[in-house]
Motif scaffolding. Sequence first.
Motif, PDB file in Angstrom:
ATOM      1  N   SER A   1     -11.286   3.728   2.564  1.00 29.14           N
ATOM      2  CA  SER A   1      -9.903   2.995   1.783  1.00 29.14           C
ATOM      3  C   SER A   1     -10.171   3.040   0.385  1.00 29.14           C
ATOM      4  O   SER A   1      -9.351   3.022  -0.209  1.00 29.14           O
TER       5      SER A   1
ATOM      6  N   ASP B   1      -7.948   4.859  -2.396  1.00 25.60           N
ATOM      7  CA  ASP B   1      -7.493   4.120  -3.612  1.00 25.60           C
ATOM      8  C   ASP B   1      -8.041   4.536  -4.945  1.00 25.60           C
ATOM      9  O   ASP B   1      -7.097   4.598  -5.925  1.00 25.60           O
TER      10      ASP B   1
ATOM     11  N   GLY C   1       0.714  -1.351  -0.101  1.00 24.46           N
ATOM     12  CA  GLY C   1       0.023  -0.007   0.030  1.00 24.46           C
ATOM     13  C   GLY C   1       0.750   1.266   0.209  1.00 24.46           C
ATOM     14  O   GLY C   1       0.589   2.254  -0.648  1.00 24.46           O
TER      15      GLY C   1
END
Length: 534
Positions: free
Chosen positions: A434, A438, A333
Amino acid sequence: GINAEYGVRENPEVPLSLLQFHLDKFQNIFPVLANIIDEIRTNEHMKGCKILELLHEQSACGIPFVKDLMSELLQSCHSVFYQQLSAWVLHGQVKDFFGEFFIRDVPPTDVDGTPYENEGGLFAKYEINADMVPSYINPRVIQVIHFIGSSVHIFGAKKHSTNPLQKDDEDYFVELLEGIQRKDKFCTIEFERVIEIMRGKVAQHLYSLMMNEGKLLETLELFKDFFLLGRGELFLAFIDSADNMMKHSLGKKSSDSDINRLFLKSYTQLGFSNEDHVEKFRLKFASSLSKPKSPEKLPSKWNDLTLAYDVQWPLHVLFTEDVMCEYNKIFMGLLKLSRCQIALQTAWSVCTRSGYKFDADLLNLRSNVAYLIDQLQYYLHVDVLETNYTVLLKEIKETKDFEAIKKAHNKFLGEIQAWSFLSEESDSSMSSVSQLIDSVIVLGFQTASKFNETAESEFKEVPSVKKLEILYEQAVLIMVALLESSAARQHNSLMNQLLLRVDYNGFFSTKRHQKKERLRQAGLQGGTIKQSTH
């Protein structure tokens, strides 16, 4: 009972009433004993600790004579239990050929499940056999017993290591076990007290082993530098040198060797003196850890890049396969976010050096996305990683207990996973954040690709600048709304910190409220027009 037997032998014509008189007190115990014997004979699984459980159940009886006799039988059977327990907690060995103890050996296996031998039993595993756990022993105590024996096994796993336990500690353990074995009855409280004393001694010894032979603090510093991208300049140089190679399809064997050669080259070019550190790490391509590719993206080897570390004894107890998998998820990540930041910076470099006059909307979009990515980077590395790492080191230095270290380390990983928002496996309530982060990272890559459209892209098709602006604004406004809502409910400092980083001057929140007000006014006007037509 014995007197009656002698009487019958001396006088075979003894009356039945006399026998009944002598055996009267046993009339309550014989049926119980018969049931126990029948249960053991008919049930092939009734063995070992299960017999202890059976006797314990029978000892819970309201008839004093039966209760005392069952307790006496139970204590006699405990002598075998204590022998197995002693072998486990003193030597880390399971002397159990018939599967009667609640700890069992699980031999290591290859990928295809074939058992194999390994030197010193370094990676041997022992697990709790739940079927053999007596109900009168607290499950927490069973876990502690498992920890003690496993730790003692670790102490003696290497030939160069010291004895499993110091002589004084071993003698003390023997004395404690003999003390509870001499008791007339099994006392749960006393048993738990003895096990806890042993746990404390073993945990201190394991802590010393981790800190001195394992060099735990040095290893954690390396993990921070590599897995958590603490050496930002190293990964900046590596991403820059490896980007072109990653865009081409390579065979797996050549990819692993080539990418590691580039990684080592980047390390040495930056003037780092200790090559032993970087040689402990190896980059690998492992698609099993990567997220499913989005349909608009082409396959990219960056998505499958993981980092492996050669975990040495005794650190394999702390850095298990599951823990290393968690580190890799964080690494992937952070690497993706860093690549996006570098791509946007490179796009600006192309803009300033090429002399080509790019569209003002594109330049403004790049600036906006780069701002948000920079804020996310600062939040992750300062507010999340550095803060939690400092807390971890503080807790390690304030304790002498290995279990406290393990708990602190697990908490450290959990906090990073929860508040980095780089994995959709983080807190389910915040998975939407999240996903939005992204999507912003993807927008960053797409925006950067607009500055060099002749180069090979990761995307099948890049939307127009106008479309990208709309997608960016939608993602940021929704993210700010979610962060405001969650921060109000949870009162979490990190949540507020991320909101402050993204919207420090209230620009996005003000814009969101203005947009809501416009929609409300438009709805009111639409309702008025509809009423007037009627």
